[in-house]
Design a protein around this motif. Sequence first.
Motif, mmCIF file in Angstrom:
data_model
loop_
_atom_site.group_PDB
_atom_site.id
_atom_site.type_symbol
_atom_site.label_atom_id
_atom_site.label_comp_id
_atom_site.label_asym_id
_atom_site.label_seq_id
_atom_site.Cartn_x
_atom_site.Cartn_y
_atom_site.Cartn_z
ATOM 1 N N LEU A 47 8.012 -1.834 4.783
ATOM 2 C CA LEU A 47 9.108 -2.378 3.957
ATOM 3 C C LEU A 47 8.780 -3.712 3.307
ATOM 4 O O LEU A 47 9.030 -3.866 2.179
ATOM 5 N N ALA A 48 7.853 -4.561 4.147
ATOM 6 C CA ALA A 48 7.605 -5.856 3.449
ATOM 7 C C ALA A 48 6.635 -5.500 2.466
ATOM 8 O O ALA A 48 6.624 -6.439 1.091
ATOM 9 N N ALA A 49 5.790 -4.484 2.385
ATOM 10 C CA ALA A 49 4.831 -4.165 1.335
ATOM 11 C C ALA A 49 5.600 -3.484 0.198
ATOM 12 O O ALA A 49 5.081 -3.787 -1.073
ATOM 13 N N LEU A 50 6.555 -2.844 0.615
ATOM 14 C CA LEU A 50 7.268 -2.160 -0.631
ATOM 15 C C LEU A 50 8.056 -3.313 -1.206
ATOM 16 O O LEU A 50 8.100 -3.235 -2.567
ATOM 17 N N GLY A 51 8.631 -4.350 -0.560
ATOM 18 C CA GLY A 51 9.301 -5.490 -1.358
ATOM 19 C C GLY A 51 8.214 -6.061 -2.196
ATOM 20 O O GLY A 51 8.602 -6.890 -3.370
ATOM 21 N N TRP A 52 7.064 -6.498 -1.508
ATOM 22 C CA TRP A 52 5.955 -7.080 -2.434
ATOM 23 C C TRP A 52 5.512 -6.260 -3.613
ATOM 24 O O TRP A 52 5.493 -6.900 -4.781
ATOM 25 N N GLN A 97 8.280 -0.663 15.414
ATOM 26 C CA GLN A 97 9.079 -1.850 14.495
ATOM 27 C C GLN A 97 7.983 -2.402 13.833
ATOM 28 O O GLN A 97 8.206 -2.900 12.441
ATOM 29 N N ALA A 98 6.920 -2.626 14.102
ATOM 30 C CA ALA A 98 5.596 -3.383 13.446
ATOM 31 C C ALA A 98 5.267 -2.184 12.008
ATOM 32 O O ALA A 98 5.379 -2.995 10.939
ATOM 33 N N ILE A 99 5.205 -1.018 12.276
ATOM 34 C CA ILE A 99 4.905 -0.210 11.207
ATOM 35 C C ILE A 99 6.112 -0.223 10.303
ATOM 36 O O ILE A 99 5.818 -0.284 8.936
ATOM 37 N N LEU A 100 7.473 -0.174 10.644
ATOM 38 C CA LEU A 100 8.315 0.014 9.881
ATOM 39 C C LEU A 100 8.579 -1.466 8.828
ATOM 40 O O LEU A 100 8.851 -1.365 7.739
ATOM 41 N N THR A 101 8.472 -2.573 9.669
ATOM 42 C CA THR A 101 8.564 -3.882 9.075
ATOM 43 C C THR A 101 7.292 -4.062 8.027
ATOM 44 O O THR A 101 7.557 -4.492 7.134
ATOM 45 N N VAL A 113 2.694 -9.724 14.353
ATOM 46 C CA VAL A 113 0.900 -9.740 14.088
ATOM 47 C C VAL A 113 0.963 -8.320 13.360
ATOM 48 O O VAL A 113 0.198 -8.159 12.563
ATOM 49 N N GLY A 114 1.447 -7.284 14.119
ATOM 50 C CA GLY A 114 1.166 -5.902 13.357
ATOM 51 C C GLY A 114 1.875 -5.719 12.287
ATOM 52 O O GLY A 114 1.120 -5.014 11.060
ATOM 53 N N ALA A 115 3.207 -6.199 11.898
ATOM 54 C CA ALA A 115 3.619 -5.906 10.322
ATOM 55 C C ALA A 115 2.709 -6.581 9.242
ATOM 56 O O ALA A 115 2.778 -6.321 8.172
ATOM 57 N N ALA A 116 2.243 -8.012 9.777
ATOM 58 C CA ALA A 116 1.739 -8.559 8.776
ATOM 59 C C ALA A 116 0.322 -7.897 8.403
ATOM 60 O O ALA A 116 0.066 -7.942 7.251
ATOM 61 N N ALA A 117 -0.318 -7.639 9.516
ATOM 62 C CA ALA A 117 -1.563 -6.764 9.101
ATOM 63 C C ALA A 117 -1.416 -5.404 8.516
ATOM 64 O O ALA A 117 -2.023 -5.253 7.233
ATOM 65 N N ILE A 118 -0.360 -4.742 8.746
ATOM 66 C CA ILE A 118 0.278 -3.645 7.708
ATOM 67 C C ILE A 118 0.166 -3.969 6.254
ATOM 68 O O ILE A 118 0.128 -3.298 5.632
ATOM 69 N N ALA A 119 1.242 -4.879 6.304
ATOM 70 C CA ALA A 119 1.640 -5.185 4.896
ATOM 71 C C ALA A 119 0.311 -5.861 4.032
ATOM 72 O O ALA A 119 -0.025 -5.532 2.813
ATOM 73 N N LEU A 120 -0.587 -6.610 4.721
ATOM 74 C CA LEU A 120 -1.700 -7.087 4.260
ATOM 75 C C LEU A 120 -2.518 -6.178 3.604
ATOM 76 O O LEU A 120 -3.110 -5.888 2.566
ATOM 77 N N ILE A 121 -2.774 -4.818 4.400
ATOM 78 C CA ILE A 121 -3.606 -3.838 4.233
ATOM 79 C C ILE A 121 -3.128 -3.082 3.454
ATOM 80 O O ILE A 121 -3.790 -2.596 2.385
ATOM 81 N N LEU A 122 -1.958 -2.869 3.207
ATOM 82 C CA LEU A 122 -1.027 -2.125 2.127
ATOM 83 C C LEU A 122 -1.123 -2.634 0.983
ATOM 84 O O LEU A 122 -1.540 -2.020 -0.306
ATOM 85 N N ALA A 123 -1.092 -3.904 0.986
ATOM 86 C CA ALA A 123 -1.149 -4.693 -0.435
ATOM 87 C C ALA A 123 -2.360 -4.666 -1.026
ATOM 88 O O ALA A 123 -2.866 -4.456 -1.923
ATOM 89 N N ALA A 124 -3.593 -4.944 -0.127
ATOM 90 C CA ALA A 124 -4.921 -4.900 -0.673
ATOM 91 C C ALA A 124 -5.212 -3.448 -1.215
ATOM 92 O O ALA A 124 -5.994 -3.330 -1.952
ATOM 93 N N GLY A 125 -4.793 -2.572 -0.227
ATOM 94 C CA GLY A 125 -5.036 -1.261 -0.695
ATOM 95 C C GLY A 125 -4.516 -0.726 -1.969
ATOM 96 O O GLY A 125 -5.055 -0.010 -2.846
ATOM 97 N N THR A 126 -3.279 -1.334 -2.264
ATOM 98 C CA THR A 126 -2.593 -1.064 -3.475
ATOM 99 C C THR A 126 -3.617 -1.585 -4.816
ATOM 100 O O THR A 126 -3.789 -0.967 -5.732
ATOM 101 N N ARG A 127 -3.805 -2.869 -4.636
ATOM 102 C CA ARG A 127 -4.642 -3.266 -5.542
ATOM 103 C C ARG A 127 -6.042 -2.419 -5.813
ATOM 104 O O ARG A 127 -6.297 -2.465 -6.900
#
Length: 308
Positions: free
Chosen positions: A55-60, A48-52, A130-144
Motif C-alpha cells: 500500500l505504501a508503494a501504491l501511494g507513492w 503486515q509488512a507485505i500489506l504495508t 523494516v520489511g515494509a520499507a524494503a518491499i516499498a523501495l523494491i517495488l518503487a525501484a522495480g516500477t521505474r
Amino acid sequence: MTAVIDRPTANVDVAAVALPRVLTSVAVSSMVAVSLAPSLLPRSAVVQAILTGLLAALGWGFASAWHHRPRRQRAGDPAPSRESARLPVLLAGAVTVAATMLLADHWQDSLRVAMGVPTVGGGHWAQVVVGAAAIALILAAGTRAVAAGVRRLGAARSAAIVAALAVATQFWAGPALWQSRAQAYHAANATVDTSLRQPVSPSISGSPDSLTSWDSLGAQGRKFVSAGAASGAVRTYAGIDSAPDQDGRVRLAVRELERAGGLAKSTIVVAVPTGSGWIDGNAAQGLEQRFGDDVALVGCSTRAPRAG
C-alpha cells in the motif's frame, strides 16, 4: 582595468528539496495508516509488512503519476505548494502513522488474547517497519525499471515479456505458493495443545460417543469444544479431517448435532469458523451465558488448501 560582475545567486533550500513532496507524504502516510486498520484475525509480522509495503508503494505510485502528468492536464491545477510546507506535512504524516501503529498494536494484542495466542511486542513492529520499507523501495525501484524498459523495448516486446511472466506465474509460482500455504495450514492444524482434555460429555464433539473423533477436530476445533465441556450446552464441530470433502463435513455436522441432542434445544447457533477453523470463544461463551443449557452451537470447517 578589470570589471567585476556580480551574478545573483539562487538561494536553494537543500533540505526542502531532499524532502518528499506534499502529495507524496500525504499519499504514502495515508496508505500506511489504511494498512494498519483493524483486521478480523491477527496478522503476522510478515503479512503486515507485505500489506504495508504494497500500500505504501501504491501511494507513492499515485503521487508520482500525478506529478508526471502531461502538461496539458495541469492547466487547472492550483499553484504548487511552497517548499517550506514539505517538512510539516512529512512530520504530520509520521505522527499519524505512529499513532495508527499504537492502535494497531492494541487491536492485534486484543485479538491474540481472545484466540489464546502470544501477544506481539516491539520486535514484531520492528520486523514490520523494516520489511515494509524494503518491499516499498523494491517495488518503487522495480516500477521505474519497468517503465524504463518499456520505453526502450517498445510495446510489442514488453507485452511478450509480460505474457511469459504470466505463464510462469500460472504454472510454477502460483502452485508453489499454494503448496507452501497448504503445508503451513496443515502444520498449524495438527498442533496439539496438551492442556486440553478430551471431552467425556456426549453433548460435546470429540467425546467417546461423538461421530467426529478428537484428533479429526483440528487445533481450533479442539479448543472450541473443550471450552464448553463445563456447561450443559451442546457444542459440536466437524474439522477438516473429519470428512474427505466439504459436503461430507456438512452432512457429518448435521448428524453430529442431532446425535448430541442439539435439535432439542430452543436455540441453535451455526458458528462459521475462519479459514483456520477458529471460532470466537468469547462469543460462544456469551451465548451460553444468555441461553444457559438451552442452546446448541455447531461449527464446520470450511475448505482448506490440500498439501500435495
